[in-house]
Structure formats: structure tokens, C-alpha cells
Motif scaffolding. Structure first.
Motif, PDB file in Angstrom:
ATOM      1  N   ASP A  51      -9.609   2.818   3.610  1.00  0.00           N
ATOM      2  CA  ASP A  51      -9.237   2.767   2.377  1.00  0.00           C
ATOM      3  C   ASP A  51      -9.088   3.964   1.512  1.00  0.00           C
TER       4      ASP A  51
ATOM      5  N   ASP B 222      -6.822  -3.952  -0.586  1.00  0.00           N
ATOM      6  CA  ASP B 222      -5.953  -4.973  -0.708  1.00  0.00           C
ATOM      7  C   ASP B 222      -6.868  -6.082   0.025  1.00  0.00           C
TER       8      ASP B 222
ATOM      9  N   ILE C 163      -6.911   2.857  -2.257  1.00  0.00           N
ATOM     10  CA  ILE C 163      -6.041   1.842  -2.061  1.00  0.00           C
ATOM     11  C   ILE C 163      -6.552   0.823  -1.246  1.00  0.00           C
TER      12      ILE C 163
ATOM     13  N   LYS D  63       0.951  -1.214   0.005  1.00  0.00           N
ATOM     14  CA  LYS D  63       0.039   0.086   0.289  1.00  0.00           C
ATOM     15  C   LYS D  63       0.868   1.301   0.068  1.00  0.00           C
TER      16      LYS D  63
ATOM     17  N   THR E 239      -2.332  -5.502  -3.818  1.00  0.00           N
ATOM     18  CA  THR E 239      -2.933  -4.084  -3.603  1.00  0.00           C
ATOM     19  C   THR E 239      -3.243  -3.430  -4.928  1.00  0.00           C
TER      20      THR E 239
END
Length: 413
Positions: A393, A361, A359, A5, A340
Motif C-alpha cells: 500500500d 483501505d 493509500i 483506491k 479508502t
């Protein structure tokens, strides 16, 4: 273990820096070698920074200027330049007032040379309705097109035929002034007649095509709108010179370079992604799963994608195309580790939100579940913002000063 990340964030931020307008504008002006007096007009989300760069380069050769940018995107006063802020992505009364003021100023000064700086958002920020068309008509049609899933080219085809400044009509209005246009492209394929709806470029679209867009998306309009759409835009102009100084291809190339520098095997998959955001998310999740099963352990992969997806709004939630893509991707990968995805609007804005994108994952969905929400239901309600807010996120940058479509970075450890 790589900190995916953090590395995705690094790649995105460094790449966006490479398409900031300062150096691009100055390099283009070096080639043009314009001498004063010059009237400067800048429209779009990068208008302030493009103008500041131009003023630093041209100095006293610019006799006067006007900037029209999005609310909150001005960064202060610029000598000899009047600055207006207006609505985006939906135009408002300030848009029309600023545009009308700019046209009257040009008519008053009758400049021989106009330096026209265009960046993403120009379609909403530079507008004067065609005679017989009301501002409310433009807002209504634009709103419905945005929610329909229509592409930016389709939306701009309609916009141009309802406007007195789009589709080459601005250049025709200010003739015989010579218009020198520098463009930061936010349209796939860099179509100059679609960027900001082509106010200073010959229009390749027709009235029939504009009507076909409304028919395709079942958008009913008043007879006044039909009548306005039937007026053709100019397909030839003799007082314009145009150069593209930044595009999504450049930001993708930069992302690949920065990814390689930190040890990734980087590949640009496409710079023209153009589909439903959630479909793109599902597709990229399938690519991530394929990479997980087949990539050599010693070769982490970075897949770079540029473009601009669309969202067909069916729900009542809050979000943008980057957030919706990221949420769909998260559901597609489940709890898979070592993957990611960053999906970011290069202007720092994703839809009507304060986030540039997200972002995500393999922990994203579980964090949402732990927070007591069902991410699938949030996706169905087009409420990606609140889902990603719950998982922590969201990617928030604030205005970046540029705009060249969206950048997606998929990292596979």
C-alpha cells in the motif's frame, strides 16, 4: 462498486499537478515586471522547476543564478545557472558549501536585484551556521527536534537563531540589493517568517522563544549554542518584497474539485491539520466509521484534509508522518469496506523514505497479517514503511517538483 483506491490516486495526482511551480512562477513574474540584470537564487525541493520557469519567462534578464536543491531533485542543466544538491531533511556539508558559495557570488557581483525562489526544504538546504556554531551542532539540534515531535514552526524558531542566513539575516547580509521573493508555502498558515526559516523576511520570533522550545522538549545544548541563541534576528527589513504563489489551501481546493467531478460529495475538513500523525489516523478512522453508519447510499463522500502532522519517534523503524498516519488509520478501521484513505506528501517524499505516503483501505491490516507481521507492533516501532511495504500500500511518485505540505483524501463509498 467504485474503485476507491484508483480514484484516490487520481484525485491526489491531479491535485498535485495544480500546484506545480511553472504557471505560478510565470504569473507572479508577469505582475512583478522585473528587468535585468537579475541574480537568481532558488532554494528548496522545488528549486529546479521554479528556476526553469523563471528562466523561461525572464530569459537574458537573468545574468546568473544558483539552485540549491535536494539530492536527486535536479532535472538537468539550466543555462547561466549553477546547480547544487545537498542533504534533506538533515543538512550536510554540501548545504553549507553551496550556501557559502551563493553568498560569495552575490558579494562579488553586487546585484541590484535578486530574485529569490523559496520552496519546502529550504531550511535544510540553505544554511550557514552563525559564528561560533559548528555544522555538527546544527545537525544534532535539528535531529533531536525532528525526533521530539516539535512542530515545524518551533523547529524553525531554533534554526533561525543559530543561522547566519535564516530569520531575515540573508536579506540583511545582501543589502542594499533588493530581494524579490516568490514562495511555495509548506508551513501551516503560510507564515512567511517560518517558510524556509524566513531568510528574507522580518523575524517575529525571539531568542527567548527559541530557548523555550529547547526547554519544552528537554533538549540540552552546549553553552556556545545558548550564547548563539541569545543573538536576536532582524525584526525589520527594508529591501524585501514577498509573494506566496502556492499553498496547501490551493491543493485542497483542487482535490475537492476533482472529487466532485467524478461524483463525490466533497468537503474540505481543514487545511491546517497539526498533531501527532498516529492520533490523526485514529481520528480519521473514527470519522470513516461515522460516515459508514450515517451517509446516504447514493452520496459517496470525499473528505479533504491538508496540513502537516508530526511523529514523535520512539522506535527504531523506518517511515514518515504520512505512512504512520495511514497505518494508524488502517488499524482504526479494521476490515471495514467501502473506505479508502490516501495520505501523501506533495513533494513525493515522506520522511527518510522513497515513498510519498500510502493509500490504504479495509484490506490493509489483513494483508499485513497474511504476510506474517503484527501491524500494531510495527506502529509502536515507528516502522510504518515496512508494514505498508508488506501490504503493498505504499504510494511512490518520485520527486514531484513542488512542496505544499501533505494532502489527505478520505473516500467513503
Amino acid at each position: 462498486m467504485r474503485e476507491l483506491k484508483k480514484e484516490a490516486k487520481y484525485i491526489v495526482e491531479r491535485s498535485i499537478e495544480t500546484v506545480q511551480p511553472e504557471s505560478s512562477v510565470k504569473n507572479a513574474l508577469e505582475k512583478l515586471r522585473l528587468k535585468g540584470p537579475i541574480f537568481l537564487l532558488a532554494v528548496g525541493k522545488a528549486a529546479w522547476r521554479m528556476t526553469k520557469a523563471a528562466m523561461d519567462k525572464l530569459g537574458e534578464d537573468v545574468s546568473a543564478g544558483i539552485v540549491i536543491t535536494k539530492y536527486g531533485y535536479s532535472q538537468g542543466d539550466i543555462e547561466r545557472v549553477e546547480i547544487f544538491e545537498a542533504g534533506h531533511p538533515i543538512l550536510d556539508r554540501k548545504t553549507v558549501e553551496a550556501t557559502d558559495y551563493a553568498l560569495k557570488k552575490i558579494e562579488e557581483l553586487k546585484p541590484e536585484k535578486i530574485l529569490f525562489l523559496i520552496s519546502g526544504g529550504g531550511s535544510a538546504l540553505f544554511e550557514k551556521p552563525l559564528e561560533g556554531v559548528m555544522l555538527e551542532d546544527l545537525v544534532d539540534v535539528n535531529n533531536r527536534l525532528l525526533r521530539s515531535g516539535a512542530s515545524i514552526v518551533e523547529i524553525n524558531t531554533v534554526r533561525k537563531h543559530l543561522s547566519s542566513v535564516k530569520g531575515g539575516r540573508f536579506a540583511k547580509l545582501v543589502s542594499p540589493s533588493q530581494v524579490y521573493t516568490l514562495v511555495l508555502s509548506d508551513v501551516l498558515g503560510d507564515r512567511l517568517d517560518s517558510i524556509a526559516s524566513g531568510p528574507a523576511y522580518p523575524d517575529s520570533s525571539t531568542s527567548d522563544q527559541a530557548l523555550a522550545v529547547l526547554e519544552k522538549y528537554a533538549i540540552d545544548v552546549d553553552s556556545r549554542i545558548i550564547e548563539a541563541l541569545m543573538v536576536e534576528t532582524p525584526d525589520r527589513l527594508f529591501n524585501v518584497q514577498t509573494e506566496i504563489i502556492g499553498s496547501v489551501a490551493r491543493v485542497c481546493e483542487s482535490a475537492a474539485t476533482f472529487a466532485r467531478e467524478i461524483g463525490y460529495n466533497a468537503t474540505i475538513l481543514t487545511t491546517s491539520l497539526d498533531c501527532e500523525a498516529r492520533d490523526a489516523g485514529v481520528f480519521l478512522a473514527s470519522i470513516a466509521r461515522e460516515e459508514a453508519h450515517n451517509r446516504p447510499v447514493e452520496k459517496p463522500a470525499a473528505l479533504i484534509i491538508g496540513g502537516e502532522t508530526v511523529v514523535h519517534v520512539r522506535g527504531r523503524g523506518l517511515g514518515g508522518r504520512c505512512q504512520e498516519l495511514a497505518l494508524a488509520f488502517s488499524l482504526g478501521i479494521g476490515e471495514m469496506g467501502g473506505v479508502t484513505l490516501a495520505c501523501v506528501g506533495t513533494d513525493g517524499t515522506d520522511g527518510p523514505t522513497d515513498a510519498a505516503g500510502a493509500i490504504v483501505d479495509g484490506r490493509t491490516v489483513q494483508k499485513m497479517l497474511d504476510a506474517g507481521i503484527d501491524p500494531q507492533l510495527f506502529l509502536l516501532d515507528n516502522d510504518s514503511y515496512h508494514a505498508l511495504e508488506k501490504s503493498g500500500d505504499l504510494f511512490i511518485t518520485g520527486p514531484t517538483g513542488t512542496n505544499v505540505n501533505d494532502l489527505i483524501v478520505l473516500l467513503c463509498e
